[in-house]
Design an enzyme around this catalytic site. Sequence first.
Site, PDB file in Angstrom:
ATOM      1  N   SER A  30       0.816  -1.210   0.000  1.00 41.62           N
ATOM      2  CA  SER A  30       0.000   0.000   0.000  1.00 41.62           C
ATOM      3  C   SER A  30       0.850   1.260   0.000  1.00 41.62           C
ATOM      4  CB  SER A  30      -0.920  -0.001   1.228  1.00 41.62           C
ATOM      5  OG  SER A  30      -0.145  -0.109   2.409  1.00 41.62           O
ATOM      6  N   ASN A 117      -1.737  -2.274  13.381  1.00 41.42           N
ATOM      7  CA  ASN A 117      -3.189  -2.053  13.390  1.00 41.42           C
ATOM      8  C   ASN A 117      -3.573  -0.763  14.115  1.00 41.42           C
ATOM      9  OD1 ASN A 117      -3.191  -4.442  12.086  1.00 41.42           O
ATOM     10  ND2 ASN A 117      -4.125  -5.651  13.733  1.00 41.42           N
ATOM     11  N   THR A 162     -39.580  27.651  -9.398  1.00 40.84           N
ATOM     12  CA  THR A 162     -39.898  26.343  -8.826  1.00 40.84           C
ATOM     13  C   THR A 162     -40.217  25.474 -10.036  1.00 40.84           C
ATOM     14  OG1 THR A 162     -42.229  26.887  -8.563  1.00 40.84           O
ATOM     15  CG2 THR A 162     -40.828  27.309  -6.661  1.00 40.84           C
ATOM     16  N   HIS A 163     -39.841  24.240  -9.985  1.00 36.35           N
ATOM     17  CA  HIS A 163     -39.983  23.338 -11.149  1.00 36.35           C
ATOM     18  C   HIS A 163     -39.258  23.887 -12.383  1.00 36.35           C
ATOM     19  CE1 HIS A 163     -43.384  21.560  -8.826  1.00 36.35           C
ATOM     20  NE2 HIS A 163     -43.614  22.823  -8.536  1.00 36.35           N
ATOM     21  N   SER A 284     -14.364  24.850 -28.106  1.00 34.52           N
ATOM     22  CA  SER A 284     -14.615  23.604 -28.827  1.00 34.52           C
ATOM     23  C   SER A 284     -13.631  23.516 -29.985  1.00 34.52           C
ATOM     24  CB  SER A 284     -16.052  23.605 -29.355  1.00 34.52           C
ATOM     25  OG  SER A 284     -16.148  22.762 -30.486  1.00 34.52           O
ATOM     26  N   LYS A 290     -18.056  28.406 -29.383  1.00 35.48           N
ATOM     27  CA  LYS A 290     -18.368  27.796 -28.090  1.00 35.48           C
ATOM     28  C   LYS A 290     -17.519  28.331 -26.941  1.00 35.48           C
ATOM     29  CE  LYS A 290     -20.917  24.726 -27.323  1.00 35.48           C
ATOM     30  NZ  LYS A 290     -20.909  23.315 -27.706  1.00 35.48           N
ATOM     31  N   ASN A 292     -17.438  26.720 -23.243  1.00 34.52           N
ATOM     32  CA  ASN A 292     -18.075  25.652 -22.472  1.00 34.52           C
ATOM     33  C   ASN A 292     -17.759  25.745 -20.974  1.00 34.52           C
ATOM     34  OD1 ASN A 292     -19.206  24.546 -24.776  1.00 34.52           O
ATOM     35  ND2 ASN A 292     -17.385  23.306 -25.197  1.00 34.52           N
ATOM     36  N   GLU A 297     -19.358  21.398 -15.220  1.00 33.36           N
ATOM     37  CA  GLU A 297     -19.855  20.056 -15.564  1.00 33.36           C
ATOM     38  C   GLU A 297     -19.075  18.977 -14.812  1.00 33.36           C
ATOM     39  OE1 GLU A 297     -20.769  19.982 -20.099  1.00 33.36           O
ATOM     40  OE2 GLU A 297     -19.371  21.607 -19.742  1.00 33.36           O
ATOM     41  N   TYR A 324      -9.379  -6.036  13.149  1.00 40.99           N
ATOM     42  CA  TYR A 324      -8.786  -5.587  11.893  1.00 40.99           C
ATOM     43  C   TYR A 324      -8.864  -6.673  10.830  1.00 40.99           C
ATOM     44  CZ  TYR A 324      -5.404  -3.992   8.463  1.00 40.99           C
ATOM     45  OH  TYR A 324      -4.805  -3.612   7.293  1.00 40.99           O
ATOM     46  N   GLN A 329      -7.333  -1.765   4.521  1.00 41.60           N
ATOM     47  CA  GLN A 329      -6.230  -1.040   3.885  1.00 41.60           C
ATOM     48  C   GLN A 329      -6.727  -0.132   2.755  1.00 41.60           C
ATOM     49  OE1 GLN A 329      -2.140  -2.572   3.406  1.00 41.60           O
ATOM     50  NE2 GLN A 329      -2.747  -2.963   1.296  1.00 41.60           N
ATOM     51  N   LYS A 332      -7.934   4.012   2.661  1.00 44.12           N
ATOM     52  CA  LYS A 332      -7.177   5.243   2.463  1.00 44.12           C
ATOM     53  C   LYS A 332      -7.268   5.761   1.034  1.00 44.12           C
ATOM     54  CE  LYS A 332      -4.021   3.099   4.775  1.00 44.12           C
ATOM     55  NZ  LYS A 332      -4.993   2.206   5.476  1.00 44.12           N
TER      56      LYS A 332
HETATM   57  N1  ARG Z   1      -0.912  -1.257   5.496  1.00 41.26           N
HETATM   58  C1  ARG Z   1      -1.866  -1.732   6.448  1.00 41.26           C
HETATM   59  C2  ARG Z   1      -3.167  -0.966   6.315  1.00 41.26           C
HETATM   60  O1  ARG Z   1      -3.173   0.057   5.715  1.00 41.26           O
HETATM   61  C3  ARG Z   1      -1.324  -1.588   7.824  1.00 41.26           C
HETATM   62  C4  ARG Z   1      -1.909  -2.541   8.820  1.00 41.26           C
HETATM   63  C5  ARG Z   1      -1.458  -3.914   8.539  1.00 41.26           C
HETATM   64  N2  ARG Z   1      -1.857  -4.805   9.577  1.00 41.26           N
HETATM   65  C6  ARG Z   1      -1.839  -6.138   9.438  1.00 41.26           C
HETATM   66  N3  ARG Z   1      -2.251  -6.824  10.425  1.00 41.26           N
HETATM   67  N4  ARG Z   1      -1.411  -6.706   8.338  1.00 41.26           N
HETATM   68  O2  ARG Z   1      -4.221  -1.371   6.773  1.00 41.26           O
END
Ligand code: ARG
Length: 468
Positions: A30, A117, A162-163, A284, A290, A292, A297, A324, A329, A332
């Site tokens: 990751s 974790n 309205t509408h 365009s 044009k 735009n 949008e 966990y 993971q 994020k």
């Molecule tokens: N890269 C992991 C995450 O974003 C970190 C936690 C990993 N924990 C584990 N027990 N493998 O969630």
Amino acid sequence: MANETQKGQQMWGGRFAAQPSDIMQSINASIDVDKRMVREDIAGSRAHADMLAEQEIITAEDNEAIQGGLDQIVSEVQAGTFPYRVELEDIHMNVEARLKEIVGEPAGRLHTARSRNDQVVTDFRLWTRGALTEASRGLKQLQTALVSRAGAETETVMPGFTHLQTAQPVTLGHHLLAYVEMFERDRSRLADCAARLNESPLGAAALAGTGFAIDREMTAEALGFDRPMANSLDAVSARDFALEAMSALAIAATHLSRLAEEIVLWTSAQFAFASLSDAWSTGSSIMPQKRNPDAAELIRAKASLIAGQFASLQGAVKALPLAYAKDLQDDKTLTFTAFDTFGLCTAAMSGMIETMTFKPENMRAAAAKGFSTATDLADWLVRELKMPFRDAHHVTGSLVALAEQNNIDLPELSLEQMQKVEPRLTNDVFSVLTVEASVASRQSYGGTSPVRVREQVEQWIQRLGMES
Ligand code: ARG
């Protein structure tokens, strides 16, 4: 071959004889995403190491070595020389491995009484806290732009719909301030989320807490959290803070999208209420005439992408047993993307609002069409002739039908024509049929009249700390 050369690099590799396959590494790593949390990760490690030393779980010398090594890592990150290595999976192991290269053995003591974790979710809460502040700042900038445009347009009359049918005349300032209100509620949702997420998971360890005599109050305080989270299972597995943040972003993006839609309409040849500056329009490749409103949008489209990121994380979390699991993971990348997209949307919207040109004559002309002062006529009948509103509504309806048959607008009817419908009508009625009179009369609190809108502009200037 690749597997051979990496042998021994996995920090958790003690019980394994063979290395993970390349594809395992690709799906598992990751670092490309979570390297954005490097500063938060270092802050968490600093707080943890200080606490371990304070509790005499590690020595003061080890802590000093760790803090010094982390200083160097910060410089490397700033200089862009920090080596992010995919075989080290994530930011936590990248930082720890680099620390080991810099300071040697003490680095290995940093992970005492901690797990990735609790570490990852500590980093992620810190990152989200900062991102919420940034998102709120973006919204505030947009509110400031809207308030300053509204201040100059308190008397500009436009059709209220309205509408999407002409309903009653309103002032442009009033219309713009409606969005300022929405964005204020959005900011308050972001602030609520920031307040609720501000508890420290650090020290929950893998899931069950730790046998070491740690001080979770100390690390919570060092990281600016209000308190440690009270349940270690909850601490490592809860992601409702990210869901809440993204739901607040999705709602705010919905408001951005509604405003974007108005810009698309207003800048069309059919409405012609406004035009975008060159900096915020595109041409365009085939139609030279044009201009735009692409940014508007795209904001409209991105509002649903952000809602989709919320839905994706909700789907990932909803069936996870405690505590966990690696599914978490992917929280994020969703959250980072939602915040990045949102930041782009608020910045683009601010740019469009700050620089767009309004066309008050066209707005006024449109406001005067479509019998927009019919309600004012009905109100006149109620006020001057003491007619019940229902009857007044009926009489006005007949007058509108008459005007429509003659292909003219209400104020163009002659008094004689009007008196055929209601003999007690007098010339005075014409005074309420202009769009200016209509908006000026709507002085109820929250109404569209220029006096009320000026008051609201003043209040917003104060609340947002703008220069008046
Ligand atoms: N890269 C992991 C995450 O974003 C970190 C936690 C990993 N924990 C584990 N027990 N493998 O969630």
